[in-house]
Write an enzyme that holds these catalytic residues in place. Sequence first.
Site, short mmCIF file in Angstrom:
data_model
loop_
_atom_site.label_atom_id
_atom_site.label_comp_id
_atom_site.label_asym_id
_atom_site.label_seq_id
_atom_site.Cartn_x
_atom_site.Cartn_y
_atom_site.Cartn_z
N GLU A 444 60.67 -43.77 18.19
CA GLU A 444 60.61 -44.11 16.75
C GLU A 444 61.20 -45.48 16.45
O GLU A 444 61.85 -45.68 15.43
CB GLU A 444 61.31 -43.02 15.92
CG GLU A 444 60.80 -41.63 16.17
CD GLU A 444 59.28 -41.53 16.09
OE1 GLU A 444 58.68 -42.22 15.24
OE2 GLU A 444 58.70 -40.78 16.89
N GLY A 445 60.95 -46.43 17.31
CA GLY A 445 61.56 -47.75 17.19
C GLY A 445 62.86 -47.76 17.97
O GLY A 445 63.74 -46.92 17.76
#
Length: 599
Positions: A444-445
């Site tokens: 997620e990043g």
Amino acid sequence: MALSYIPPIRDMQFVLHEMYGAVDALAQLPPYAELDRDTFNAVLEEAGKFAAEVVAPTNAVGDLQGCTLDVASHSVKTPDGFKEAYRQYIEAGWPALAADPAYGGQGLPFVLNQSCYEMLNSANQAWTMYPGLSHGAYEALHAHGSDALKQRYLPKLTSGEWTGTMCLTEPHCGTDLGLLRTKAEPQADGSYRITGNKIFISAGEHDLAENIVHLVLARLPDAPAGSKGISLFVVSKFRLNDDGSLGERNPVFCTGLEHKMGIHGNATAQLAFDGAIGHLVGEPHRGLAAMFVMMNGARLGVGNQSLGLTEIAFQNALAYAKERLQMRSLSGPKAPEQPADPIIVHPDVRHQLLAAKAWAEGGRMLGSYCGLLLDQARSHPDEAARVAAAAQLALLTPVVKAFLTDNGLAATIGCQQVFGGHGYIHETGMEQLVRDARINLIYEGTNAVQALDLLGRKVMGDQGKALTQFGKTIAGWAADYAREPKMAEFLLPLQDLGERLTELTQAIAAKAQRNPEEIGVAAVDYLRVVGHLSFGWLWARAAQVAQAAIAAGSTDPFYSAKLETARFYFARLLPEVETAFRRLQANSASLMKTSHALA
């Protein structure tokens, strides 16, 4: 020697009931006005039993077997026991716990759902990602889908009969989604044909459910370049008939499974969309905003994954340290009847154990605090309260994701170290926890992206308003206990850190006006400082509650343990900020003006 797991129900109840008064706080929100503590506790108890008795036994076999792709049929078989555990999961109604009653959900709060997911993550993160991603797809459709899409998809996602994914990453682009190339061609009937390739799709293909609902980012023919030209589509593994039943196979196929360092039991798929029929979710070219509903929830979920791994790593390392004999204590034998002392008497072992305990319990405090914020942001009857909760949640979401996953990897490595050589071999399960934890810093990043989000968007982007309000929340709480002598050891360092963070933020803002690179140079250390401010505040709150219980006559060793862990955190983990402050004062040239060193 296999991993064992005892659900930390007592600590969850301490955080939710004694620290936050969660039931009373939730009672102010109309959807939860009738929720009582007995119901809350009963759900936690049953979720703990399910995690420990049904899901945990699948963990080691899942790591050993992994998932298997049949290339000819593009089908994936999950490890032994996964499908049966998932069947029991949906039969017990767990997917519906926090879902909207309008679509068959039980309508319970997010914060309670997160506590249940923590225990599932401890039991088997790879397995838990299948229903976890489904809940994310549910949230995105619930927030942005048309009424027709909601009626077609949400009941089955709520029941768990169908699972979901989020399809973002492509072979040439990860976090920079503005580069994606997947195309969506409009059809005469209002649908779209989706063509492109996605990679790293967790739970992208499997045999747990009869259908998989993919949330896919793609570009319309008239899309502008960059992130402003991205739309969101829902693509079902099987096309749906008019009555909602499953029809013919949609041309979206698994073309490969990633061979990963950890989470072997989750199918991380390469997916090819070859003109698959999909439907637009939300407005054209606004897909990234719609997908962020899922992504922000996933960031909280990834932090929760590392929390679960930290907890089970600590439990097993503690049990081992009490039994394993090695050398004598430096201050003399502690088990004279034995040929050597248990290793728990040795300072470094105690440090590794206490660090893991502090990271786990602090992570539970922060994760639950953010869970309550999310419930308030969604359901508080007062608009100003909803806005305030949403702003604070937005500020803390990257902290939950990055701080908890950084700490989780450090904790699992530390607990592996407690096992010595036995931690490095497969049989104890500790090396699996390290491998499983590693991905969470990337999901997620990456954590550097989370740090940029915190400093660049959430702090500098609103001129520090959200951070200032968070500081006022901490200061307001601290003022209530400023006259209590026993709280000074916690409040004084907390106050000092808050003041230094304010000065630091102002200094970075000034430097960034002259050189925008300063944001990137400072971001990772800055997030660690904000993470410690959050943990410092919550550990001080925990200490205050424990002291009050002891003063009221409680002899429960739980409260003494909480105080001891709080003191350890302030003495031996919080000082990490001193290194961060030193680095943040350094000239950025030592990092950015290094053309020869990195030639």
